[in-house]
Scaffold this motif. Structure first.
Motif, PDB file in Angstrom:
ATOM      1  N   GLY A   1      18.815  12.107 -36.197  1.00 39.61           N
ATOM      2  CA  GLY A   1      18.824  10.672 -36.410  1.00 39.61           C
ATOM      3  C   GLY A   1      20.026  10.019 -35.774  1.00 39.61           C
ATOM      4  N   PHE A   2      20.089   8.701 -35.860  1.00 39.52           N
ATOM      5  CA  PHE A   2      21.222   7.957 -35.316  1.00 39.52           C
ATOM      6  C   PHE A   2      21.606   6.865 -36.300  1.00 39.52           C
ATOM      7  CE2 PHE A   2      17.282   6.179 -33.726  1.00 39.52           C
ATOM      8  CZ  PHE A   2      17.420   4.814 -33.932  1.00 39.52           C
ATOM      9  N   ASN A   3      22.852   6.385 -36.171  1.00 37.68           N
ATOM     10  CA  ASN A   3      23.408   5.372 -37.095  1.00 37.68           C
ATOM     11  C   ASN A   3      23.305   5.795 -38.559  1.00 37.68           C
ATOM     12  OD1 ASN A   3      24.104   3.607 -35.007  1.00 37.68           O
ATOM     13  ND2 ASN A   3      22.074   2.683 -35.000  1.00 37.68           N
ATOM     14  N   PRO A   4      23.955   6.811 -39.047  1.00 39.07           N
ATOM     15  CA  PRO A   4      24.913   7.632 -38.312  1.00 39.07           C
ATOM     16  C   PRO A   4      24.231   8.710 -37.483  1.00 39.07           C
ATOM     17  CG  PRO A   4      24.736   8.398 -40.559  1.00 39.07           C
ATOM     18  CD  PRO A   4      23.868   7.171 -40.463  1.00 39.07           C
ATOM     19  N   ASN A   5      24.958   9.195 -36.486  1.00 39.54           N
ATOM     20  CA  ASN A   5      24.433  10.256 -35.627  1.00 39.54           C
ATOM     21  C   ASN A   5      24.552  11.574 -36.381  1.00 39.54           C
ATOM     22  OD1 ASN A   5      24.162   8.388 -33.418  1.00 39.54           O
ATOM     23  ND2 ASN A   5      26.384   8.524 -33.186  1.00 39.54           N
ATOM     24  N   ALA A   6      23.421  12.102 -36.789  1.00 38.27           N
ATOM     25  CA  ALA A   6      23.462  13.282 -37.640  1.00 38.27           C
ATOM     26  C   ALA A   6      22.152  14.042 -37.563  1.00 38.27           C
ATOM     27  CB  ALA A   6      23.750  12.897 -39.092  1.00 38.27           C
ATOM     28  N   VAL A   7      22.213  15.307 -37.961  1.00 34.22           N
ATOM     29  CA  VAL A   7      21.035  16.129 -38.192  1.00 34.22           C
ATOM     30  C   VAL A   7      20.945  16.390 -39.685  1.00 34.22           C
ATOM     31  CG1 VAL A   7      20.030  18.416 -37.880  1.00 34.22           C
ATOM     32  CG2 VAL A   7      21.045  17.229 -35.932  1.00 34.22           C
ATOM     33  N   SER A   8      19.762  16.153 -40.251  1.00 35.93           N
ATOM     34  CA  SER A   8      19.516  16.412 -41.668  1.00 35.93           C
ATOM     35  C   SER A   8      18.633  17.648 -41.795  1.00 35.93           C
ATOM     36  CB  SER A   8      18.810  15.222 -42.319  1.00 35.93           C
ATOM     37  OG  SER A   8      19.552  14.034 -42.162  1.00 35.93           O
ATOM     38  N   VAL A   9      19.045  18.594 -42.630  1.00 38.88           N
ATOM     39  CA  VAL A   9      18.280  19.825 -42.837  1.00 38.88           C
ATOM     40  C   VAL A   9      17.877  19.919 -44.305  1.00 38.88           C
ATOM     41  CG1 VAL A   9      18.369  22.349 -42.846  1.00 38.88           C
ATOM     42  CG2 VAL A   9      19.341  21.067 -40.925  1.00 38.88           C
ATOM     43  N   PHE A  10      16.602  20.219 -44.521  1.00 36.19           N
ATOM     44  CA  PHE A  10      16.063  20.450 -45.851  1.00 36.19           C
ATOM     45  C   PHE A  10      15.701  21.929 -45.963  1.00 36.19           C
ATOM     46  CE2 PHE A  10      15.226  16.108 -44.671  1.00 36.19           C
ATOM     47  CZ  PHE A  10      15.460  15.368 -45.817  1.00 36.19           C
ATOM     48  N   LEU A  11      16.382  22.649 -46.851  1.00 33.81           N
ATOM     49  CA  LEU A  11      16.114  24.074 -47.027  1.00 33.81           C
ATOM     50  C   LEU A  11      14.964  24.261 -48.011  1.00 33.81           C
ATOM     51  CD1 LEU A  11      19.745  25.537 -47.183  1.00 33.81           C
ATOM     52  CD2 LEU A  11      18.198  25.391 -45.210  1.00 33.81           C
ATOM     53  N   ASN A  12      14.063  25.154 -47.657  1.00 35.86           N
ATOM     54  CA  ASN A  12      12.830  25.382 -48.406  1.00 35.86           C
ATOM     55  C   ASN A  12      13.091  26.301 -49.602  1.00 35.86           C
ATOM     56  OD1 ASN A  12      10.148  25.803 -49.191  1.00 35.86           O
ATOM     57  ND2 ASN A  12       9.424  26.110 -47.094  1.00 35.86           N
ATOM     58  N   LYS A  13      12.582  25.920 -50.754  1.00 36.06           N
ATOM     59  CA  LYS A  13      12.683  26.763 -51.942  1.00 36.06           C
ATOM     60  C   LYS A  13      11.598  27.831 -51.975  1.00 36.06           C
ATOM     61  CE  LYS A  13      14.583  22.989 -54.767  1.00 36.06           C
ATOM     62  NZ  LYS A  13      14.367  22.131 -55.966  1.00 36.06           N
ATOM     63  N   GLY A  14      10.639  27.728 -51.056  1.00 40.26           N
ATOM     64  CA  GLY A  14       9.591  28.741 -50.964  1.00 40.26           C
ATOM     65  C   GLY A  14       8.237  28.280 -51.423  1.00 40.26           C
ATOM     66  N   ASP A  15       8.189  27.136 -52.091  1.00 41.19           N
ATOM     67  CA  ASP A  15       6.928  26.618 -52.610  1.00 41.19           C
ATOM     68  C   ASP A  15       6.565  25.270 -52.005  1.00 41.19           C
ATOM     69  OD1 ASP A  15       8.912  25.092 -53.728  1.00 41.19           O
ATOM     70  OD2 ASP A  15       8.282  25.372 -55.808  1.00 41.19           O
ATOM     71  N   GLY A  16       7.251  24.917 -50.902  1.00 38.51           N
ATOM     72  CA  GLY A  16       7.005  23.630 -50.279  1.00 38.51           C
ATOM     73  C   GLY A  16       7.828  22.504 -50.848  1.00 38.51           C
ATOM     74  N   THR A  17       8.792  22.831 -51.724  1.00 34.53           N
ATOM     75  CA  THR A  17       9.789  21.869 -52.171  1.00 34.53           C
ATOM     76  C   THR A  17      11.121  22.244 -51.532  1.00 34.53           C
ATOM     77  OG1 THR A  17      10.378  23.115 -54.164  1.00 34.53           O
ATOM     78  CG2 THR A  17       8.583  21.499 -54.340  1.00 34.53           C
ATOM     79  N   PHE A  18      12.064  21.278 -51.507  1.00 38.72           N
ATOM     80  CA  PHE A  18      13.228  21.448 -50.652  1.00 38.72           C
ATOM     81  C   PHE A  18      14.508  20.983 -51.337  1.00 38.72           C
ATOM     82  CE2 PHE A  18       9.514  21.114 -48.036  1.00 38.72           C
ATOM     83  CZ  PHE A  18       9.722  22.043 -47.025  1.00 38.72           C
ATOM     84  N   THR A  19      15.612  21.579 -50.943  1.00 39.29           N
ATOM     85  CA  THR A  19      16.941  21.092 -51.284  1.00 39.29           C
ATOM     86  C   THR A  19      17.409  20.194 -50.151  1.00 39.29           C
ATOM     87  OG1 THR A  19      18.087  22.934 -50.202  1.00 39.29           O
ATOM     88  CG2 THR A  19      17.438  23.245 -52.483  1.00 39.29           C
ATOM     89  N   GLY A  20      18.500  19.488 -50.405  1.00 38.03           N
ATOM     90  CA  GLY A  20      19.069  18.718 -49.307  1.00 38.03           C
ATOM     91  C   GLY A  20      18.907  17.223 -49.504  1.00 38.03           C
ATOM     92  N   PRO A  21      19.182  16.464 -48.457  1.00 37.10           N
ATOM     93  CA  PRO A  21      19.435  16.948 -47.099  1.00 37.10           C
ATOM     94  C   PRO A  21      20.883  17.383 -46.883  1.00 37.10           C
ATOM     95  CG  PRO A  21      19.474  14.576 -47.121  1.00 37.10           C
ATOM     96  CD  PRO A  21      19.118  14.996 -48.513  1.00 37.10           C
ATOM     97  N   ILE A  22      21.055  18.364 -45.992  1.00 35.43           N
ATOM     98  CA  ILE A  22      22.371  18.795 -45.543  1.00 35.43           C
ATOM     99  C   ILE A  22      22.613  18.132 -44.191  1.00 35.43           C
ATOM    100  CG2 ILE A  22      23.803  20.755 -44.911  1.00 35.43           C
ATOM    101  CD1 ILE A  22      21.900  22.491 -46.615  1.00 35.43           C
ATOM    102  N   LEU A  23      23.704  17.350 -44.083  1.00 35.70           N
ATOM    103  CA  LEU A  23      23.952  16.582 -42.867  1.00 35.70           C
ATOM    104  C   LEU A  23      25.045  17.221 -42.015  1.00 35.70           C
ATOM    105  CD1 LEU A  23      22.288  14.442 -44.447  1.00 35.70           C
ATOM    106  CD2 LEU A  23      23.794  12.708 -43.438  1.00 35.70           C
ATOM    107  N   THR A  24      24.793  17.283 -40.717  1.00 36.89           N
ATOM    108  CA  THR A  24      25.791  17.678 -39.734  1.00 36.89           C
ATOM    109  C   THR A  24      25.945  16.542 -38.736  1.00 36.89           C
ATOM    110  OG1 THR A  24      25.259  20.042 -39.894  1.00 36.89           O
ATOM    111  CG2 THR A  24      26.412  19.304 -37.908  1.00 36.89           C
ATOM    112  N   SER A  25      27.168  16.053 -38.547  1.00 35.82           N
ATOM    113  CA  SER A  25      27.414  14.947 -37.624  1.00 35.82           C
ATOM    114  C   SER A  25      27.297  15.409 -36.175  1.00 35.82           C
ATOM    115  CB  SER A  25      28.810  14.356 -37.858  1.00 35.82           C
ATOM    116  OG  SER A  25      28.897  13.804 -39.157  1.00 35.82           O
ATOM    117  N   ILE A  26      26.907  14.472 -35.318  1.00 25.63           N
ATOM    118  CA  ILE A  26      26.783  14.728 -33.890  1.00 25.63           C
ATOM    119  C   ILE A  26      27.666  13.725 -33.168  1.00 25.63           C
ATOM    120  CG2 ILE A  26      25.163  14.916 -31.960  1.00 25.63           C
ATOM    121  CD1 ILE A  26      22.925  15.013 -34.052  1.00 25.63           C
ATOM    122  N   PRO A  27      28.404  14.148 -32.131  1.00 22.08           N
ATOM    123  CA  PRO A  27      29.201  13.184 -31.363  1.00 22.08           C
ATOM    124  C   PRO A  27      28.316  12.075 -30.812  1.00 22.08           C
ATOM    125  CG  PRO A  27      29.778  15.431 -30.767  1.00 22.08           C
ATOM    126  CD  PRO A  27      28.564  15.524 -31.643  1.00 22.08           C
TER     127      PRO A  27
END
Length: 386
Positions: free
Chosen positions: A44-70
């Motif tokens: 995504g942008f504004n902010p520039n970031a990648v969001s990751v949703f980790l799978n719990k195994g049943d199609g539900t997710f934790t997160g999002p975990i954000l990593t900034s991008i220059p």
């Protein structure tokens, strides 16, 4: 003998998850923490970031975990996933930024691409072009407002997260507004080829106005098998063809293209643009170029292909940014209209972007994820067994 009815599909109620980043664009499915469960990443942008949703195994997710991008690396943030340093964890290329996976849903900055390109990276693919077992990069893009500024960039991977100096190919068509590409063996010689799409639309950035518009061009680069390509072959198509994806829709072993026409600007529908499917001849040429393609039920700024019913033939998914409608058409229903069996439509919200598919809950059936830049969400549709 009658036409066989498509296998009936069913989906659980839609689940929306906030990405935590405005302008959510490209969505991908991969196992980012190597636990055997497919996760979801969104650039995504504004902010520039990648969001990751980790799978719990049943199609539900934790997160999002954000990593900034220059911010300087974003370009148009064309994103591709692949294990570029071969450590078992998926990595991402976002624009010109290489992000190496840490195995927990976060990323670290990788080495820069050398001899890179200037302009917007509109589309990117990761594939082994030279048969050495390492993932390589193919990117296309253009410089807004500059005629002939389009480029095809090839970066051969070393397998350790670094790449050889990028080889650039100038746009072979006019005006050179390269907005999409497809990568596969289109001519049956077991070497990877490239199809690039010249949108045919040129914009001036300041003020942001359309300067010209001509029929789009499909540019075919036959691969030599070593990361180099033969002289491009150009075919004029209809207006506003901005990109597409390849798949085998008939089960005959030949690669076809489902194409997206984006008229005059993303999210600006007009009758001049035609979405549809053109069928491959297996020699690098396609049936129906220059005429109306096999139509899709709903036009889409973004298209995807996946075998959703596991019949060995690809089905078509489209996401319409303006209407907010996600459409799935099974292969046996392509070209037959919106009311036949095998057509599924979901109204979400305007702003839809890219689509990804994969088995998120481990039941053996592909599921669907679509991103939305207006709501800053992803929408998940889990398939159900009948």
């Amino acid at each position: 003998m009658g036409v066989s009815q498509p296998t009936q599909l069913a989906f659980a109620p839609r689940v929306d998850l906030s990405t935590g980043a405005n302008g959510s664009e490209h969505v991908f499915i991969a196992d980012f923490n190597k636990d055997g469960k497919l996760d979801i990443a969104v650039s995504g942008f504004n902010p520039n970031a990648v969001s990751v949703f980790l799978n719990k195994g049943d199609g539900t997710f934790t997160g999002p975990i954000l990593t900034s991008i220059p911010a300087s690396s974003i370009g148009f943030s064309a994103t591709v996933v692949g294990d570029f340093n071969e450590d078992g964890y998926p990595d991402l290329l976002v624009g010109s930024a290489l992000l190496l996976g840490n195995g927990d849903g976060t990323f670290r900055q990788g080495p820069p691409l050398t001899n890179g390109f200037a302009g917007w990276a509109m589309d990117a693919k990761a594939v082994d072009l030279n048969g050495d077992g390492h993932l390589d990069l193919v990117q296309v893009g253009w410089v807004v407002g500059q005629v002939g500024s389009g480029f095809l960039a090839v970066s051969l991977g070393n397998g350790d997260g670094t790449f050889r100096p990028t080889s650039g190919f100038s746009a072979a068509s006019n005006p050179g507004s390269y907005t999409g590409l497809a990568v596969a063996d289109f001519n049956g010689d077991k070497k990877v080829d490239i199809v690039a799409f010249d949108w045919g639309v040129l914009y001036n950035p300041t003020p942001y106005i359309r300067m010209s518009s001509v029929p789009s061009t499909l540019v075919f680069y036959a691969g030599n098998g070593d990361g180099t390509f033969q002289a491009p072959l150009l075919t004029t198509t209809w207006n506003y063809v901005a990109g597409g994806v390849n798949a085998d829709f008939t089960g005959n072993g030949k690669q076809d293209l489902v194409i997206a026409a984006i008229p005059g600007g993303f999210g600006t529908p007009t009758s001049d643009g035609k979405d549809g499917i053109i069928f491959g001849n297996g020699d690098g040429t396609f049936q129906g170029l220059g005429v109306t393609p096999v139509p899709l039920v709903e036009s889409g700024d973004f298209v995807q292909a996946a075998d959703m019913d596991l019949d060995g033939k690809a089905d078509v998914l489209t996401a319409n940014r303006t209407t907010g409608v996600l459409t799935l058409v099974q292969s046996s229903s392509i070209g037959q209209g919106p009311t036949v069996p095998g057509v599924y439509q979901f109204t979400i919200a305007p702003g839809l972007n890219s689509i990804a598919t994969g088995d998120l809950n481990g039941d053996g059936l592909p599921d669907i994820v679509v991103s939305n830049s207006s709501t800053q969400q992803i929408s998940i549709f889990l398939s159900r067994k009948q």
